[in-house]
Every structure is written in structure tokens, then in C-alpha cells.
Scaffold this active site. Structure first.
Site, PDB file in Angstrom:
ATOM      1  N   ARG A 185       1.173  -0.805  -0.184  1.00 33.45           N
ATOM      2  CA  ARG A 185       0.056   0.173  -0.061  1.00 33.45           C
ATOM      3  C   ARG A 185       0.731   1.436   0.241  1.00 33.45           C
ATOM      4  O   ARG A 185       1.594   1.185   1.125  1.00 33.45           O
ATOM      5  CB  ARG A 185      -0.883  -0.193   1.204  1.00 33.45           C
TER       6      ARG A 185
ATOM      7  N   GLU B 141      -7.705   8.999   6.374  1.00 34.41           N
ATOM      8  CA  GLU B 141      -8.521   9.164   7.363  1.00 34.41           C
ATOM      9  C   GLU B 141      -8.677  10.467   7.156  1.00 34.41           C
ATOM     10  O   GLU B 141      -8.070  11.390   7.972  1.00 34.41           O
ATOM     11  CB  GLU B 141      -7.007   9.290   7.991  1.00 34.41           C
TER      12      GLU B 141
ATOM     13  N   TYR C  67      -5.041   2.464  15.242  1.00 36.54           N
ATOM     14  CA  TYR C  67      -3.758   1.942  16.679  1.00 36.54           C
ATOM     15  C   TYR C  67      -3.875   2.137  17.757  1.00 36.54           C
ATOM     16  O   TYR C  67      -2.791   1.500  18.780  1.00 36.54           O
ATOM     17  CB  TYR C  67      -2.961   3.089  16.169  1.00 36.54           C
TER      18      TYR C  67
ATOM     19  N   HIS D  51      -2.802  10.491   0.574  1.00 38.09           N
ATOM     20  CA  HIS D  51      -2.802  10.517   2.077  1.00 38.09           C
ATOM     21  C   HIS D  51      -1.394  11.984   2.405  1.00 38.09           C
ATOM     22  O   HIS D  51      -0.432  12.301   2.830  1.00 38.09           O
ATOM     23  CB  HIS D  51      -1.720   9.690   1.573  1.00 38.09           C
TER      24      HIS D  51
ATOM     25  N   ASN E  83      -7.277   1.800   9.688  1.00 34.32           N
ATOM     26  CA  ASN E  83      -6.568   2.263  10.290  1.00 34.32           C
ATOM     27  C   ASN E  83      -6.360   1.799  12.053  1.00 34.32           C
ATOM     28  O   ASN E  83      -7.353   2.659  12.003  1.00 34.32           O
ATOM     29  CB  ASN E  83      -5.628   3.027  10.354  1.00 34.32           C
TER      30      ASN E  83
ATOM     31  N   GLU F 253      -3.564  -0.325   8.114  1.00 33.70           N
ATOM     32  CA  GLU F 253      -2.387   0.034   8.660  1.00 33.70           C
ATOM     33  C   GLU F 253      -2.938  -0.044  10.424  1.00 33.70           C
ATOM     34  O   GLU F 253      -3.981  -0.298  11.007  1.00 33.70           O
ATOM     35  CB  GLU F 253      -2.419   1.733   9.320  1.00 33.70           C
TER      36      GLU F 253
HETATM   37  C1  PNW Z   1      -1.687   7.292  11.226  1.00 33.88           C
HETATM   38  N1  PNW Z   1      -2.376  12.088  14.759  1.00 33.88           N
HETATM   39  O1  PNW Z   1      -2.094   8.475  10.953  1.00 33.88           O
HETATM   40  C2  PNW Z   1      -1.573   7.749   9.046  1.00 33.88           C
HETATM   41  O2  PNW Z   1      -1.786   7.448   8.217  1.00 33.88           O
HETATM   42  C3  PNW Z   1       0.227   7.805   8.814  1.00 33.88           C
HETATM   43  O3  PNW Z   1       0.624   8.976   8.301  1.00 33.88           O
HETATM   44  C4  PNW Z   1       1.451   7.406  10.449  1.00 33.88           C
HETATM   45  O4  PNW Z   1       2.478   7.564  10.106  1.00 33.88           O
HETATM   46  C5  PNW Z   1       0.917   6.831  10.938  1.00 33.88           C
HETATM   47  O5  PNW Z   1      -1.368   7.023  11.188  1.00 33.88           O
HETATM   48  C6  PNW Z   1       0.925   6.108  12.880  1.00 33.88           C
HETATM   49  O6  PNW Z   1       0.957   8.026  12.970  1.00 33.88           O
HETATM   50  C7  PNW Z   1      -1.779   9.094  12.145  1.00 33.88           C
HETATM   51  O7  PNW Z   1      -0.749  12.892  15.234  1.00 33.88           O
HETATM   52  C8  PNW Z   1      -0.350  10.366  12.944  1.00 33.88           C
HETATM   53  O8  PNW Z   1      -3.093  12.671  15.267  1.00 33.88           O
HETATM   54  C9  PNW Z   1      -0.572  11.261  13.366  1.00 33.88           C
HETATM   55  C10 PNW Z   1      -2.187  11.077  13.805  1.00 33.88           C
HETATM   56  C11 PNW Z   1      -3.225  10.951  13.616  1.00 33.88           C
HETATM   57  C12 PNW Z   1      -3.331   9.982  12.920  1.00 33.88           C
END
Ligand code: PNW
Length: 464
Positions: free
Chosen positions: A81, A170, A300, A125, A298, A368
Site C-alpha cells: 500500500r 483518514e 493504533y 494521504h 487503520n 494500517e
Molecule cells: C496514521 N495524530 O496517522 C497515518 O495514516 C500515517 O501516515 C502515520 O504515519 C501513522 O498513522 C502513524 O502515526 C496519524 O497526530 C498520525 O493525531 C498522526 C495522528 C493521527 C493519525
């Protein structure tokens, strides 16, 4: 529960992949006719990005893409991706197409196909052409139309080889973090403007779906949403209400229109006095809610939400993220170096929750999931291995317990890269990158994943 150190068996055909994004890895921001994006501009703003970093060089993948292909190939993934940079393809966002920009992605796609690696292409992105921002950016409905034009141009060039398209990555982060928190480009703090941006991103998504299918009839089209279950920090009514507000802003603002064809209940109340939501037009929901071929998720972390005072008592002056909620760290919950709670059950709850809320949920890919370390650790990364195995076990359980057609998993990220406002400190990669020599060194997690993937065919056969 003990943490697994192996990947669960997944059904035959499950797609294993790794992910990246253009601005985070390519560098070469002024080469071959690329225009400025809002991130080039944002990075020049003093104090906006840690250490004054930018994506000007990043992993230099614009020149080292062959190295990246070799890494993907020997890792043994089924899919990669990556994202296309809009300002490489259309330097001003609309108007003339820059052939040399498209040539780069053409070579990359050819290289993937030669190696039997399936491209999953994200069209947006976060690197909006600066010229589009100067004309209002995502606050302006016109940006949605221009996005669809751009999508058609990319599909016209790559659509003979690319089947799997992700319109947006996102939209929550593009709109709320960019236009309300101001931590991301374009770095403004607005109420109505940020909500308009969120809506216009979804309109752009809908228009792009139509455009992609028109240009490339075999296209499979989806969108990637970042989803985080919001759980109340305590059982108090105030914290429960706070978690609901967070869920509305972060999750349902996007999932309800895209998957349910409706604006979420409670949304107008949440933003009463902040925005009259006058950017909504008849017909928008039909477009935004058009059936998709897949949903990208995605995941996390999950959010522990507590009630907090509004920063701005007057709603008319409030930014769209000022919703009276703060997220707290819970005692006993392990966190990553970025302070993000490590809770695979959040992925389980996300997937089963989607299946429960949306009867027509399309097939799902985890587009992700990953963990960052702040240490400059080249080799050993046992936390990453545990993270991946733990989250995949949770995803597999969700697919077994709920009607979720889980089709694949992409680790974020193949490479250490430019982590937006945090610069180059956080390292998410299966592969270590030495900046700025660009030297790539696979970590233990890379070798572990390679072995797991090499052994998977037999496993999958047993369970399918
Ligand atoms: C995702 N925040 O993003 C993204 O899709 C990626 O580009 C990124 O590298 C990955 O997660 C890891 O962080 C976010 O600060 C990055 O709120 C930052 C935030 C949220 C999502």
C-alpha cells in the site's frame, strides 16, 4: 492472556502487506515538476514540526524505490500500500498533468507487478497541492471536484495494472487534526471550516469512487478510516457522555455517512453554535454512501475519554475539536514510546462494532497497524513482533466472532519515515532507515514476518 509470538492462521487468499505514504518516504519534493503541497509549506513554519524537519529528503524513495521493491519482495508480502502525491501528478491541483510525476508511479507499479506484489494505491494521504489550499482547501467544495478529476487521471494511467484503490487516508486527520487542532497542515484552528473540510473530503471520496469506476471498470474501490473506540475513563455519566462525543467526532462522523448513508444522530447537537452545517447539500449522502468494494481500517489505539472543560466557552469561537473531552492514560495499560495505549482488544471491538452497526459492511482490510519506537534501535524490536502478533490474533478473533469479512492486514510501516509533526523521531519501520544516507536495514521484526509469511501457505491450508 499471553501474547502470541506467531501469526494466526488466516483464510486462504488473505492479503499480507506493508504500507507507506508519499510525503513520508519519497523526498525529491522539487524534482520532475512536482508542485508544493500543504506539507511543504507547513514544514517551513517555525515550530510546526519537531526539529524543524520536513519530507524534503525523507527516505529518498523517489530515487531508491528499487531498494524498497527488493525489501518487499524478500519480505514475501502479497501487497504494498503506497500513496500517489497529487502535486506530482497535477502540480497546481487542477489543470496541466505532469507526465514525469506519473512516470514515477508507473515504474513503481510495473516493478510491483513484475514481482507479483499487488498494489493498493491511496490517492490522498494528506499532501494537498498548496494551490488548492490557497483557493480554500478542503473547506471549499470545489476541492472535492478537483480531487475526482485527479483520481481519474491517475486511474487512466495506472488502471490497467492497479485494481485496488483507496480514495482517502483518514479524512478525520486531514480535517480535524489539520483544520481544527492545527497540529497538521494546513495548521489552522477552525470550527465550521474544519467540519466543512470533513464533509468535503467525503464528497470528494464519493466523486472519486464514481470517477474511478468510470475510468477503470474493474476497479475495487474503498476508503481508509482511522478508527479508535472511545471508552469512558470512569463509569460516571459525564465520562460516558464524553466518550460518546469523542466517538461522534472521531468515528461516527465518517463511518455513518460512508457505511450507513446517514449523518450521525447527535452531531448537530454536538456542534450547535459552532457550525450550522450549511455545507451539506441534497444528494451528498447518496454519493458518500455509495456501496464500496472494501473498507480500510487503520487501528493504533483506543481512547480513554474523560469529561473536561471546553477550552472556549463561546461555541461561536470554538474549534471543531473543542468538544469537552480529554484522553487519559489508564493505570496498568501498557503504552508505546508515543504514549499510545497497547490494547489489541480495541481492534477486536472496532471490527465487531462495525459489523454490529452496519448491516452492509463491505469486506475489510486493516490498512494500517503498527508501533513506533523513539530509540534509534537498528536490530532488535521484540515489542514490534508482540504488537503485530497480538493485533492479528485480535483481528482473527473478531472475524471468527462477527460477520466481518476480513481480507488483509498491512503493517505500518515498511520503513522508518517522516512521522508528520513529530518529524523523524518515531520509528515505525520493519526496516530501519539511516537518515540521510538512506541506508535501509531490516529489523528482527522484518525477519520474523518473512519467516511467518514463508510458512503460512501450509497453515492456511490446514484451517481453510
Ligand atoms: C496514521 N495524530 O496517522 C497515518 O495514516 C500515517 O501516515 C502515520 O504515519 C501513522 O498513522 C502513524 O502515526 C496519524 O497526530 C498520525 O493525531 C498522526 C495522528 C493521527 C493519525
Amino acid at each position: 492472556m499471553t501474547t502470541p509470538s506467531e501469526l494466526p492462521a488466516m483464510p486462504a487468499g488473505f492479503v499480507w502487506g506493508a504500507a507507506t505514504a508519499a510525503y513520508q518516504i519519497e523526498g525529491a519534493v522539487a524534482e520532475d515538476g512536482r508542485g508544493d503541497s500543504i506539507w511543504d509549506t507547513f514544514c517551513r513554519r517555525p515550530g510546526a514540526v519537531a526539529d524543524g524537519a520536513s519530507g524534503a529528503v525523507a527516505c529518498d524513495s523517489y530515487h531508491r524505490w528499487r531498494d524498497d521493491l527488493r525489501l518487499l519482495d524478500s519480505l514475501g508480502v502479497d501487497a504494498y500500500r503506497f500513496s500517489v502525491a497529487w502535486p506530482r501528478v497535477m502540480p497546481a491541483g487542477s489543470g496541466p498533468v505532469n507526465r514525469r510525476g506519473l512516470d514515477y508511479y508507473d515504474r513503481l507499479v510495473d516493478g510491483l507487478c513484475e514481482r507479483g506484489i499487488r498494489p493498493f494505491v491511496t490517492l490522498y494521504h494528506w499532501d494537498l497541492p498548496q494551490a488548492m489550499e490557497d483557493a480554500g482547501g478542503w473547506r471549499s467544495r470545489d476541492t472535492a471536484e478537483r480531487f475526482a478529476d485527479y483520481a481519474a487521471v491517475v486511474a487512466g494511467r495506472l488502471g490497467d495494472r492497479v485494481r485496488d484503490w483507496i480514495t482517502l487516508n483518514e479524512p478525520y486527520v486531514s480535517s480535524i487534526v489539520g483544520y481544527a487542532e492545527g497540529r497538521h497542515a494546513p495548521g489552522v484552528r477552525e470550527g465550521h471550516g474544519a467540519l466543512a473540510a470533513a464533509h468535503h473530503l467525503l464528497v470528494g471520496h464519493g466523486r472519486a469512487v464514481t470517477a474511478l469506476r468510470a475510468v477503470s471498470p474493474g476497479a475495487r474501490v474503498g476508503i481508509t478510516l482511522n478508527l479508535s473506540p472511545a471508552v469512558p475513563a470512569t463509569g460516571s455519566a459525564a465520562d460516558r457522555a464524553a466518550a460518546d462525543r469523542m466517538d461522534l467526532m472521531l468515528n461516527r462522523q465518517f463511518t455513518d455517512p460512508v457505511l450507513g448513508g446517514a449523518y450521525p444522530d447527535g452531531f448537530e447537537r454536538l456542534y450547535a453554535g459552532v457550525s450550522d452545517l450549511s455545507f451539506r447539500r441534497d444528494g451528498d449522502l447518496k454519493l458518500i454512501g455509495a456501496p464500496l468494494d472494501f473498507l480500510g481500517v487503520n487501528y493504533y489505539y483506543r481512547i480513554h475519554a474523560a469529561a473536561a472543560p471546553y477550552e472556549q466557552p463561546d461555541p461561536a469561537l470554538r474549534s471543531a475539536c473543542d468538544i469537552g473531552v480529554r484522553s487519559v492514560t489508564r493505570e496498568g495499560v501498557p503504552v508505546t514510546d508515543l504514549g499510545w495505549p497497547i490494547e489489541p482488544r480495541g481492534l477486536y471491538d472496532t471490527l465487531t462494532g462495525l459489523a454490529g452497526r452496519y448491516p452492509d459492511l463491505p469486506p475489510v482490510y486493516v490498512t494500517e497497524n503498527g508501533v513506533a519506537e523513539l530509540r534509534e534501535d537498528i536490530g532488535a524490536d521484540p515489542e514490534r513482533i508482540r504488537f503485530i502478533a497480538g493485533h492479528l490474533a485480535a483481528a482473527a478473533r473478531a472475524a471468527a466472532d462477527a460477520p466481518v469479512d476480513l481480507r488483509g492486514y498491512f503493517y505500518w510501516s515498511l520503513l522508518d519515515n517522516f512521522e508528520w509533526a513529530r518529524g523523524y523521531g518515531p520509528r515505525f519501520g520493519l526496516v530501519h532507515v539511516d537518515y540521510p544516507t538512506g541506508t535501509r536495514t531490516p529489523r528482527a521484526s522484518y525477519h520474523w514476518l518473512r519467516e511467518q509469511l514463508a510458512g503460512r501457505t501450509a497453515d492456511q491450508f490446514l484451517t481453510s
